[in-house]
Write an enzyme that holds these catalytic residues in place. Structure first.
Site, PDB file in Angstrom:
ATOM      1  N   GLU A   1      -0.315   0.370  -5.549  1.00 28.13           N
ATOM      2  CA  GLU A   1      -1.244   1.556  -5.199  1.00 28.13           C
ATOM      3  C   GLU A   1      -2.223   1.484  -5.983  1.00 28.13           C
ATOM      4  O   GLU A   1      -2.349   1.574  -7.256  1.00 28.13           O
ATOM      5  CB  GLU A   1      -0.365   2.883  -5.294  1.00 28.13           C
ATOM      6  CG  GLU A   1      -1.097   4.372  -5.190  1.00 28.13           C
ATOM      7  CD  GLU A   1      -2.047   4.075  -3.827  1.00 28.13           C
ATOM      8  OE1 GLU A   1      -1.237   3.944  -2.668  1.00 28.13           O
ATOM      9  OE2 GLU A   1      -3.041   4.358  -3.863  1.00 28.13           O
TER      10      GLU A   1
ATOM     11  N   HIS B   1       0.940  -1.159   0.056  1.00 28.55           N
ATOM     12  CA  HIS B   1       0.130  -0.006  -0.055  1.00 28.55           C
ATOM     13  C   HIS B   1       0.862   1.103  -0.012  1.00 28.55           C
ATOM     14  O   HIS B   1       1.257   1.741   1.262  1.00 28.55           O
ATOM     15  CB  HIS B   1      -0.885  -0.095   1.225  1.00 28.55           C
ATOM     16  CG  HIS B   1      -1.722  -1.061   1.298  1.00 28.55           C
ATOM     17  ND1 HIS B   1      -1.277  -2.509   1.663  1.00 28.55           N
ATOM     18  CD2 HIS B   1      -3.261  -1.161   1.202  1.00 28.55           C
ATOM     19  CE1 HIS B   1      -2.617  -3.273   1.608  1.00 28.55           C
ATOM     20  NE2 HIS B   1      -3.345  -2.503   1.366  1.00 28.55           N
TER      21      HIS B   1
ATOM     22  N   ASP C   1       0.646  -1.668   4.691  1.00 34.05           N
ATOM     23  CA  ASP C   1       0.348  -0.410   5.540  1.00 34.05           C
ATOM     24  C   ASP C   1      -0.958  -0.030   5.102  1.00 34.05           C
ATOM     25  O   ASP C   1      -1.151   0.986   4.321  1.00 34.05           O
ATOM     26  CB  ASP C   1       1.373   0.585   5.291  1.00 34.05           C
ATOM     27  CG  ASP C   1       1.070   1.964   5.965  1.00 34.05           C
ATOM     28  OD1 ASP C   1       0.333   1.885   7.041  1.00 34.05           O
ATOM     29  OD2 ASP C   1       1.737   2.929   5.422  1.00 34.05           O
TER      30      ASP C   1
ATOM     31  N   ASP D   1      -4.269  -4.689  -6.238  1.00 34.31           N
ATOM     32  CA  ASP D   1      -4.518  -4.954  -4.761  1.00 34.31           C
ATOM     33  C   ASP D   1      -3.175  -5.489  -4.095  1.00 34.31           C
ATOM     34  O   ASP D   1      -2.411  -6.567  -4.270  1.00 34.31           O
ATOM     35  CB  ASP D   1      -5.573  -6.102  -4.683  1.00 34.31           C
ATOM     36  CG  ASP D   1      -6.163  -5.990  -3.316  1.00 34.31           C
ATOM     37  OD1 ASP D   1      -6.436  -5.359  -2.754  1.00 34.31           O
ATOM     38  OD2 ASP D   1      -5.532  -7.174  -2.825  1.00 34.31           O
ATOM     39  N   GLY D   2      -2.777  -4.557  -2.939  1.00 31.56           N
ATOM     40  CA  GLY D   2      -1.759  -5.047  -2.378  1.00 31.56           C
ATOM     41  C   GLY D   2      -1.649  -6.410  -1.606  1.00 31.56           C
ATOM     42  O   GLY D   2      -0.696  -7.129  -1.695  1.00 31.56           O
TER      43      GLY D   2
HETATM   44  C1  SAM Z   1      -1.850   4.360   4.512  1.00 26.85           C
HETATM   45  S1  SAM Z   1      -1.283   4.617   3.188  1.00 26.85           S
HETATM   46  C2  SAM Z   1       0.217   4.388   2.806  1.00 26.85           C
HETATM   47  C3  SAM Z   1       1.201   5.086   3.169  1.00 26.85           C
HETATM   48  C4  SAM Z   1       2.664   4.497   2.732  1.00 26.85           C
HETATM   49  N1  SAM Z   1       2.855   3.141   2.964  1.00 26.85           N
HETATM   50  C5  SAM Z   1       3.631   5.318   3.487  1.00 26.85           C
HETATM   51  O1  SAM Z   1       4.170   5.033   4.516  1.00 26.85           O
HETATM   52  O2  SAM Z   1       4.386   6.296   3.026  1.00 26.85           O
HETATM   53  C6  SAM Z   1      -2.450   3.634   2.304  1.00 26.85           C
HETATM   54  C7  SAM Z   1      -2.529   3.580   0.760  1.00 26.85           C
HETATM   55  O3  SAM Z   1      -3.168   2.318   0.356  1.00 26.85           O
HETATM   56  C8  SAM Z   1      -3.718   2.531  -0.926  1.00 26.85           C
HETATM   57  N2  SAM Z   1      -4.879   1.544  -0.987  1.00 26.85           N
HETATM   58  C9  SAM Z   1      -6.044   1.226  -0.299  1.00 26.85           C
HETATM   59  N3  SAM Z   1      -6.174  -0.215  -0.566  1.00 26.85           N
HETATM   60  C10 SAM Z   1      -5.444  -0.356  -1.539  1.00 26.85           C
HETATM   61  C11 SAM Z   1      -5.308  -1.972  -1.915  1.00 26.85           C
HETATM   62  N4  SAM Z   1      -6.236  -2.905  -1.756  1.00 26.85           N
HETATM   63  N5  SAM Z   1      -4.167  -2.174  -2.460  1.00 26.85           N
HETATM   64  C12 SAM Z   1      -3.149  -1.275  -2.731  1.00 26.85           C
HETATM   65  N6  SAM Z   1      -2.986  -0.081  -2.233  1.00 26.85           N
HETATM   66  C13 SAM Z   1      -4.421   0.361  -1.779  1.00 26.85           C
HETATM   67  C14 SAM Z   1      -4.537   4.140  -0.471  1.00 26.85           C
HETATM   68  O4  SAM Z   1      -4.927   4.434  -1.908  1.00 26.85           O
HETATM   69  C15 SAM Z   1      -3.256   4.710   0.257  1.00 26.85           C
HETATM   70  O5  SAM Z   1      -2.502   5.594  -0.846  1.00 26.85           O
END
Ligand code: SAM
Length: 289
Positions: A118, A41, A164, A143-144
């Site tokens: 992302e 994520h 995350d 999807d992560g």
């Molecule tokens: C908490 S933020 C990430 C922050 C980043 N890891 C950092 O430490 O800088 C979560 C991110 O995950 C993305 N996201 C949400 N669901 C997701 C998924 N199922 N798979 C991948 N990305 C996702 C959101 O758009 C968001 O940008």
């Protein structure tokens, strides 16, 4: 998907997560063999603290701004502070805050590699811009959790997965536990670092218990609270790390008393590092004072 990390960039949760990530990466670099990182994520990679979202929330004032350019930071915090400093090469007030992808990019050597997932199109476009052309890194619209199944194990056979999630959808903890189970099946020796809020303790607390069963041989938990627990409030955050790199627990035990003192918002906060290995458990903890 409503969550935008730009409102939270550089807050106390980011400081804990990114300090731990930086120490873990520094430990992986202590060996010559290449390593791989999967950031499930990723977010947009770089955050403008003078931008509208950060100005509106002001969360970085209670986080990174309290420790940036301070002369008394412990040594174990240096990899993190260097990564933040590298995004602000002209000195002066801190403006650009690195997300996990930039912190990872700054740690990669020529033969190391990273994959970033992302889902949000605008965040991903910005991430692409922040990373630039870098043959060591691939960015995916994926999807992560699914990426954990698709991309593990990496060919390097050593490295780290950062999970995350935004915790905005019901069922996130169940998906986390499933992803961890799947990930461990595919890559039993990989380090898995998972961030979670201290807010609704039933959620992440229950997940941490499940994680202890999944990663039963070796697990580390780290916690940083900036005040007393209060229902519905984000009083701190927590990391669970399965197969933590050697030295991560010691590095965190060096940083967290300092961070807990500097970032305290009210009395009643504190820190804790708990490492369980082959049935033996070591706990370091303290109150913010
Ligand atoms: C908490 S933020 C990430 C922050 C980043 N890891 C950092 O430490 O800088 C979560 C991110 O995950 C993305 N996201 C949400 N669901 C997701 C998924 N199922 N798979 C991948 N990305 C996702 C959101 O758009 C968001 O940008």
């Amino acid at each position: 998907m409503n969550y935008r990390h730009a409102f939270h960039a550089g807050n106390h949760c980011d400081v804990l997560k990114h300090a731990a990530l930086s120490i873990a990466l520094a430990r992986l670099k202590a060996k010559d063999k290449p390593f791989a990182v999967l950031d499930t994520h990723a977010g947009r990679g770089s955050y403008d603290l003078s931008g509208e979202e950060a100005r509106r929330s002001g969360e970085h004032h209670g986080g990174v701004l309290r420790i940036y350019n301070e002369s008394d930071a412990p040594r174990a915090l240096q990899p993190y502070l260097l990564a933040v400093g590298a995004c602000n090469p002209f000195g002066g007030a801190l403006r650009w805050y690195p997300g996990s992808p930039l912190i990872i990019q700054s740690a990669l050597r020529a033969d190391d590699s990273a994959k970033f997932c992302e889902l949000h199109p605008d965040e991903r476009r910005r991430l692409q811009d922040a990373i630039g052309r870098d043959g060591r890194i691939k960015i995916f619209e994926r999807d992560g959790y699914e990426a954990v199944r698709a991309f593990l194990p990496p060919k390097e056979r050593r490295g780290l997965v950062l999970i995350d999630p935004p915790f905005e959808k019901p069922g996130e903890y169940e998906r986390l536990a499933q992803a961890l189970t799947d990930g461990m099946k595919r890559w039993a020796s990989g380090a898995f670092m998972i961030w979670g809020p201290i807010k609704d303790d039933a959620g992440f607390g229950a997940f941490a218990q499940a994680a202890a069963t999944i990663g039963r041989r070796h697990m580390l938990e780290a916690e940083l609270s900036i005040g007393p627990r209060a229902a519905g409030e984000l009083s701190g955050s927590r990391l669970v790390v399965i197969n933590p790199p050697f030295g991560l627990a010691a590095g965190l035990a060096e940083c967290l008393p300092y961070l807990s003192r500097k970032l305290a918002a009210a009395r009643g906060g504190g820190w804790r590092v708990r490492e369980t290995e082959n049935g033996a458990c070591a706990i370091d903890e303290g109150a913010a004072g």
